[in-house]
Design a protein around this motif. Structure first.
Motif, short mmCIF file in Angstrom:
data_model
loop_
_atom_site.label_atom_id
_atom_site.label_comp_id
_atom_site.label_asym_id
_atom_site.label_seq_id
_atom_site.Cartn_x
_atom_site.Cartn_y
_atom_site.Cartn_z
N UNK A 9 0.81 -1.23 0.00
CA UNK A 9 0.00 0.00 0.00
C UNK A 9 0.84 1.27 0.00
N UNK A 10 0.37 2.26 -0.73
CA UNK A 10 0.97 3.59 -0.69
C UNK A 10 0.47 4.32 0.54
N UNK A 11 1.34 5.04 1.24
CA UNK A 11 0.87 5.78 2.43
C UNK A 11 -0.06 6.92 2.02
N UNK A 12 -1.07 7.14 2.84
CA UNK A 12 -1.97 8.26 2.59
C UNK A 12 -1.28 9.57 2.98
N UNK A 13 -1.61 10.65 2.32
CA UNK A 13 -1.02 11.95 2.70
C UNK A 13 -1.44 12.33 4.11
N UNK A 14 -0.56 13.01 4.80
CA UNK A 14 -0.84 13.45 6.17
C UNK A 14 -1.61 14.76 6.13
N UNK A 15 -2.89 14.69 6.41
CA UNK A 15 -3.76 15.87 6.33
C UNK A 15 -3.94 16.45 7.72
N UNK A 16 -2.88 17.05 8.25
CA UNK A 16 -2.88 17.62 9.59
C UNK A 16 -3.22 19.11 9.51
N UNK A 17 -4.14 19.59 10.32
CA UNK A 17 -4.48 21.02 10.25
C UNK A 17 -3.32 21.89 10.72
N UNK A 18 -3.19 23.02 10.10
CA UNK A 18 -2.17 23.96 10.52
C UNK A 18 -2.52 24.54 11.89
N UNK A 19 -1.49 24.90 12.63
CA UNK A 19 -1.70 25.45 13.97
C UNK A 19 -2.58 26.70 13.93
N UNK A 20 -2.39 27.54 12.90
CA UNK A 20 -3.20 28.77 12.83
C UNK A 20 -4.66 28.45 12.52
N UNK A 21 -4.93 27.32 11.84
CA UNK A 21 -6.32 26.92 11.60
C UNK A 21 -6.98 26.50 12.91
N UNK A 22 -6.26 25.76 13.72
CA UNK A 22 -6.80 25.34 15.01
C UNK A 22 -7.00 26.56 15.91
N UNK A 23 -6.05 27.47 15.91
CA UNK A 23 -6.19 28.69 16.72
C UNK A 23 -7.41 29.49 16.29
N UNK A 24 -7.60 29.59 14.97
CA UNK A 24 -8.77 30.32 14.46
C UNK A 24 -10.06 29.65 14.91
N UNK A 25 -10.10 28.32 14.86
CA UNK A 25 -11.30 27.60 15.29
C UNK A 25 -11.59 27.88 16.76
N UNK A 26 -10.54 27.85 17.59
CA UNK A 26 -10.72 28.12 19.01
C UNK A 26 -11.25 29.53 19.24
N UNK B 60 -16.49 30.36 5.43
CA UNK B 60 -15.54 31.36 5.91
C UNK B 60 -14.12 30.81 6.01
N UNK B 61 -14.00 29.52 6.28
CA UNK B 61 -12.66 28.94 6.37
C UNK B 61 -12.77 27.44 6.09
N UNK B 62 -11.88 26.96 5.22
CA UNK B 62 -11.83 25.54 4.88
C UNK B 62 -10.53 24.97 5.44
N UNK B 63 -10.65 24.11 6.41
CA UNK B 63 -9.50 23.44 7.02
C UNK B 63 -9.36 22.07 6.36
N UNK B 64 -8.25 21.90 5.66
CA UNK B 64 -8.04 20.67 4.90
C UNK B 64 -7.44 19.62 5.83
N UNK B 65 -8.30 18.80 6.44
CA UNK B 65 -7.84 17.82 7.42
C UNK B 65 -8.89 16.73 7.57
N UNK B 66 -8.44 15.58 8.07
CA UNK B 66 -9.36 14.50 8.39
C UNK B 66 -9.91 14.72 9.80
#
Length: 560
Positions: A175-192, A308-314
């Motif tokens: 199997x090929x590894x799936x891409x790591x779709x980790x949210x950026x720290x600034x996206x998490x901060x914005x959500x908070x 308003x904001x699209x966070x590209x993450x699982x």
């Protein structure tokens, strides 16, 4: 090592952890079937290509790897189309292998010839055709990777019968590894920050991929931040139905109260799903509300309205990044108290609790009172049960009164396709042999793929099937009563004794004609250790559970 392309395909499926393939055999992929003869993969022989596709879809949703279905050319591919469309709209990983005519016969209207790309290109992530035996493993690995990555979905692979028998020295790829779709720290901060500033935020969860403790940890975070959590239609197993944050589900048959709360919210956070048609009551609710979308789909397919904001993450990556803590120190709580969250939780408890007498008169009708029956079912089933649904009003009782405490415990067609409940329950029983799989379907839905119950007796599955029989296509009758009153047309059915039909296989079957008969019949069915079916006779006048509105929202509630 030299082997045929067909055998290499099987070996590559093995290296990718595939445990079962669901197949209707065909002469166009005989070499793959021959490779499966000596394989560790179990070949589940189905009776109809639609059933095979549905079983693969169910395993893809429940098992963590894409479901694998195999069908033959022309008619077989046509029958499998329904599963591909369901996987496409549901965003569920599925790989469909289709046997094709020999390459030399193309373009001459050969026996069962058709255009694979022409048929499937608008309802699959990609359509591939094997032209070179040296690329057989590469194509399988690519198909599985595509089905799983980004927005999951179906991939269709064509297998010309003459290419399959050609030999190759190519290795079986891993199997090929799936891409790591980790949210950026600034996206998490914005959500908070946005959660902290909102007075009435609402998190909506959905889609596939809610595995392990992801949903439980999200619910704990939401509880600490005083944010209610609702689920998209037929994604109810994303989070456990417990605690102060659980607010119920949106979509067909939802609580009027929750729909009104969706309009009232001042921040919507979608995780794993978007603001789609069914969730938003036909694009009428919440479209202008501030919206944060957490979705591994760059094009935001099936999301409508404000963004308003699209966070590209699982979902799992987002939850991993969320801070944990109590309400006193949660950065997402701000100055917001629990009143908003508690109100939604109270609405849901009221909505999901059957009245002791089964509800008001419109619920009871004659024969089996489903309000009481599904309350009994909720109490009798083990907590780790897997529930599968078809389409139609009969399923609304299960949605409303049956809870989920674990992920990977629900399969239902989010595109509203009929005929999925039975094959999905069969696949669930094979995937999780130690868990009770339960199919909930109407009489019309049941007979669309009832033949797949025969698979249980060949492969050892023991699902329980509840057939709600009102002798009509209930959902369509309801629309006819609303739009063409007094003019029923094309919606009546004549049914056999489904319980006797189940017993003819060697399973356990009972006909239940009254509410009092249900609980004892259910106990016997669960204790039988056999594939079991309860045929529930119900009143055709009863369309679904009665809506319940909270007194505080009575004026704002809309009819279901």
């Amino acid at each position: 090592m030299t082997r045929s392309a067909g055998h290499l395909i099987v070996k590559t499926l093995e290296t990718h952890g595939v445990q079962r393939v669901y197949a209707v055999p065909g002469e166009s992929y005989l070499d793959v079937l021959d490779g499966l003869h000596d394989s560790t993969i179990e070949t589940v022989v189905c009776r109809h290509e639609g059933g095979a596709g549905y079983m693969a879809l169910a395993e893809g949703r429940l098992g963590g790897t894409p479901g694998i279905a195999m069908v033959t050319r022309g008619p077989g591919a046509a029958n499998a189309m329904i599963a591909v469309h369901t996987a496409w709209q549901d965003a569920t990983a599925l790989v469909l292998f289709v046997g094709l005519i020999p390459v030399a016969d193309r373009g001459r209207d050969a026996f069962q010839e058709f255009s694979l790309e022409g048929w499937f290109s608008t309802t699959a992530k990609r359509v591939m055709v094997l032209e070179d035996p040296d690329r057989a493993s590469e194509m399988v690995a690519e198909a599985i990777h595509l089905a799983r990555s980004g927005r999951p979905g179906p991939v269709v692979v064509g297998l010309p019968e003459d290419v399959l028998v050609r030999t190759t020295a190519a290795p079986a790829l891993t199997p090929r590894p799936l891409p790591s779709l980790v949210p950026a720290a600034f996206d998490v901060d914005h959500l908070m920050e946005r959660l902290a500033l909102a007075d009435k935020p609402l998190i909506v969860v959905g889609g596939d991929g809610w595995t392990g403790d992801t949903g439980e940890r999200l619910l704990d975070f939401a509880s600490s931040a005083n944010v209610p959590v609702a689920a998209d239609w037929r994604a109810y197993d994303a989070v456990p139905h417990r605690g102060p944050a659980w607010a119920g589900w949106l979509g067909y048959g939802r609580a009027d109260t929750l729909a009104a709360r969706l309009d009232e919210a001042d921040l919507l956070v979608f995780i794993g799903c978007g603001r789609a048609d069914v969730l938003s009551d036909g694009y009428t609710r919440g479209l202008d509300t501030e919206t944060i979308l957490v979705l591994a789909d760059t094009s935001a397919t099936m999301h409508d309205g404000r963004l308003d904001r699209h966070v590209f993450a699982t979902p799992s990556a987002l939850v991993d990044a969320l801070p944990v803590g109590s309400a006193a120190d949660s950065p997402a709580a701000g100055t917001r108290g629990p009143a908003w969250m508690d109100a939604l939780a109270a609405d849901q408890r009221r909505f999901a609790t059957p009245a002791p007498d089964g509800g008001d008169a419109v619920d009871r009708g004659t024969a089996v009172d489903l309000g009481i029956a599904f309350g009994e079912l909720e109490r009798a089933l083990p907590a780790d049960r897997v529930l599968t649904y078809g389409a139609g009003n009969a399923t609304l009782w299960g949605h409303r009164y049956l809870s989920h405490t674990q992920p990977n415990s629900l399969v239902g067609p989010r595109n509203g396709a009929m005929g999925l409940a039975v094959p999905a329950a069969v696949a669930a029983s094979l995937t999780f042999p130690d868990r009770q799989a339960v199919a909930i379907c109407g009489d019309g839905d049941f007979f669309m793929n009832a033949q797949e119950l025969s698979v249980c007796f060949a492969h050892g599955g023991t699902p329980l099937v509840l057939v709600v029989d009102n002798g009509i296509y209930g959902t369509i009758v309801q629309h006819q009563r609303n739009h063409y009153p007094g003019r029923p047309s094309g919606t009546a059915m004549t049914n056999p004794d489904f319980a006797a039909w189940m017993r003819s296989f060697g399973g356990h079957g009972e006909y239940v004609s009254s509410t009092e008969e249900f609980a004892p019949a259910l106990e016997r069915a669960l204790a039988s250790g056999l594939p079991a079916l309860l045929h529930l006779r119900t009143d055709p006048a009863t369309m679904g559970p009665s809506p319940v509105a909270a007194p505080s929202l009575a004026a704002a509630a809309v009819s279901e």
